[in-house]
Design a protein around this motif. Sequence first.
Motif, short mmCIF file in Angstrom:
data_model
loop_
_atom_site.label_atom_id
_atom_site.label_comp_id
_atom_site.label_asym_id
_atom_site.label_seq_id
_atom_site.Cartn_x
_atom_site.Cartn_y
_atom_site.Cartn_z
N SER A 318 0.81 -1.12 0.11
CA SER A 318 0.07 -0.17 0.11
C SER A 318 0.72 1.27 -0.02
CB SER A 318 -0.91 -0.11 1.25
OG SER A 318 -1.63 1.10 1.24
N ASP A 319 0.83 2.20 -1.06
CA ASP A 319 1.56 3.12 -1.35
C ASP A 319 2.98 3.10 -1.20
OD1 ASP A 319 -0.72 4.90 -1.36
OD2 ASP A 319 -0.99 4.99 0.82
N GLU A 320 3.30 2.12 -1.69
CA GLU A 320 4.77 1.69 -1.96
C GLU A 320 5.55 1.12 -0.70
OE1 GLU A 320 6.25 1.71 -4.94
OE2 GLU A 320 4.49 2.37 -5.73
N GLU A 321 4.76 0.75 0.34
CA GLU A 321 5.04 0.21 1.66
C GLU A 321 4.34 -1.10 1.89
OE1 GLU A 321 4.26 3.23 4.57
OE2 GLU A 321 5.84 4.33 3.98
N ILE A 322 5.04 -1.93 2.76
CA ILE A 322 4.26 -3.45 3.12
C ILE A 322 3.25 -2.83 4.30
CG2 ILE A 322 4.55 -5.46 4.28
CD1 ILE A 322 5.65 -5.61 1.58
N ASN A 323 2.03 -3.08 3.98
CA ASN A 323 0.69 -3.16 5.04
C ASN A 323 0.87 -4.11 5.96
OD1 ASN A 323 -1.44 -2.96 6.26
ND2 ASN A 323 -2.61 -2.08 4.68
N MET A 324 1.50 -4.05 7.21
CA MET A 324 1.76 -4.90 8.14
C MET A 324 0.43 -5.65 8.73
SD MET A 324 5.10 -5.79 7.93
CE MET A 324 4.94 -6.73 9.25
N LYS A 325 -0.55 -4.65 8.75
CA LYS A 325 -1.76 -4.79 9.28
C LYS A 325 -2.52 -5.93 8.35
CE LYS A 325 -6.23 -2.86 10.93
NZ LYS A 325 -6.99 -1.61 10.98
N GLU A 326 -2.33 -5.71 7.19
CA GLU A 326 -2.99 -6.59 5.94
C GLU A 326 -2.09 -7.89 6.00
OE1 GLU A 326 -5.75 -8.17 4.02
OE2 GLU A 326 -5.93 -5.90 4.22
#
Length: 697
Positions: A318-326
């Motif tokens: 998400s937005d060029e970052e890893i979404n840890m919550k997902e």
Amino acid sequence: MAAGSQVSQVNSGLMKICTAAEVKNETQLMMKSYANWEEFLMPGPTSVAILSELIFISAADDFPLNRDTPDKKLKFVKHPESFRACMMQVCNQGWRAFNTAHKNMDQIRLYSLNIPNDIKMVVQTLMQEDTRIVEALLPPQLNKIDRVAKNCLKLANSVEESYLGVIDLIGEILEVATAAKSSYTESLKEAERAIEEAQIRKKSAEKAKELAEKHFKEMQEQMKENKEAYKEAMSSLPGGWAMIGLALAESLKDSIKCIPETIKNLTQNPLAKSYPEAIGAVDCDDEERKDDLGATNNILTKSSQLLQAANSLNVFVSDEEINMKELRDQKTKKAKSEFSKNIFTRIKQEVEREKKCAARKAVLKICEGGISICKDLEKIVGSPNHQLEEKLPSKIKEFFGKVLELNSSSNRLTNTSTFQCKSPHATKASNKLSPPSSVLETSINMAQYNVEQAKSELKNVREEHNRSFENMKQCDKELDEILIMMNKCDVKQIDFDTTLKILVQGLKALGRVKEQWTKMVNFFQMMSNLINTHLSEKLTEFVEECKEIPSIPGYSHSSFIKDMIYNQAFQANNIANLVHMISETYVDVSRKHLMDRVSSLGTLMSLEASDPQFKKIRKQIQFNSANAKAAIQDLVNKSKEEFEERIQQRIDKINTDLKAVLPAATGEQMQAIQSSVRKDPMLIIEELSEEDTDQYV
């Protein structure tokens, strides 16, 4: 826009372009180059004209074929002591072959007319919720379709054997005649080439039948593999991923032997280039060059599953970052990427069992790359690693791009359509889903890719058909030259050299006619195989096996099996529609342009060369054959125009009904998508087969 509303719009757009009628139309377009009904018709008039010429040349001086080898036993020739008797034998058998072809094709037309209604009954049964009702009604319905396919198979086999008998007879006459008159060196060489070509075509037909049987066994194996894959996927499907689970189920359903590619393999010209040369794999080593088509097909049909697994990794970015919550499963505290890793691992194991080839190397590299990324995602869930977290988004993006390229290449090489007919139970379930925004976004990205991929495929189909059309025109030109040569002959000028030339051309023309009937035999063998893969299917057994496995909301385990059966029945219906179109056109053209000429052969055979009617009927057959060819050419040109219109209509429908409801892709996204679908397919596979995987792993 609300997620539910957006899902509804995308589903609605997909349904408009994935109706049974639309997909049936697209499948026919993709099969067009390999199952041209025109090819059934083009050699017919010339073959009849050649038979009349053989009667004509038999009126010249008679001579024994077995003068130098009186004791040699012949398999097909009944009267080797008389060349005239041999020519009459050829004409008699040819006359019977054309009569049998007309009669049997008319029966095939009537049989194939009823199959769509039988398939509708099957679909209605599969829509029943009660599995016991389905198990009670389905086998007799499938058996009925199978009986029709087998009856048509017998009819087609009978015609194929009739033409084969004529070809074998001409081939034996040529062998004996060239031995008797070996001083005609050039004619001898041409005759030997024609005999060799006939043998190649005969062996190719036998190989096609073996391939059909092999294809049936492979389909059964794929059914088993896909059921196991489904159970494994459902066991590890993360919460909220129902849409991804459904997409994977659809890809499993669609991976069972794509019909256009199977038709291509079973019906391709035996004198054309071999598959490795045709796809550009000229640098394969000797071991890879020997691989049969089955291994490459089996491997490439897994690309849609790989694409779904790779696409699921995009959920975590998400937005060029890893979404840890997902990424982190709140219930198990493990990485949700385990679902994707299981798919990559399973496919890797399946591919490792296949023979060596360029596609095997490419897919194994993809699987290894996917497993590597999944392991990295598991690491950062277990213990934070900022350096790894920063690298993973671009790594996932690049990896997904490579899988897109592989899938695009696979679709091109296997002639698989991007938009398959939506399965009834999966469609019902997807309409009720409200996926998380991250899952929805990946589904929309896939839809955008599919739009461009489908348009690219249709353009490739158009190019392939144009190549096929040019090849057919060249064959037609050769047939015209044969007729011109024969029309110039006069009974007083007939010598052995001319006789050999006409026999050679007769062998070639009838070889083409017989080859088209071989295709028809293969169609019915395929149809029977598609139905038989499910005749022993027990839905209740599979449901019992899956009792402890979670299911997708609104999509039961029996629904998955029903959708797989629906897919096979739909494919059988596609073949039936194609066969009906061919048979209907053949019977119409045969009635108008062939059978009167064939009947004239009987009259011609009964006349003496000195009878004034003899030359008159001969000229009439020549004139009628030229008219028949012109009429068929008009049909061919009209068919080509309709084909071009249908291709454009399909592209326009995709743009109007699906592309219009999707959010506009960014310039960067569109450039990446178009790049992945436009590259040379074999070049991509060769690139992915290289040892250096740092670029995407």
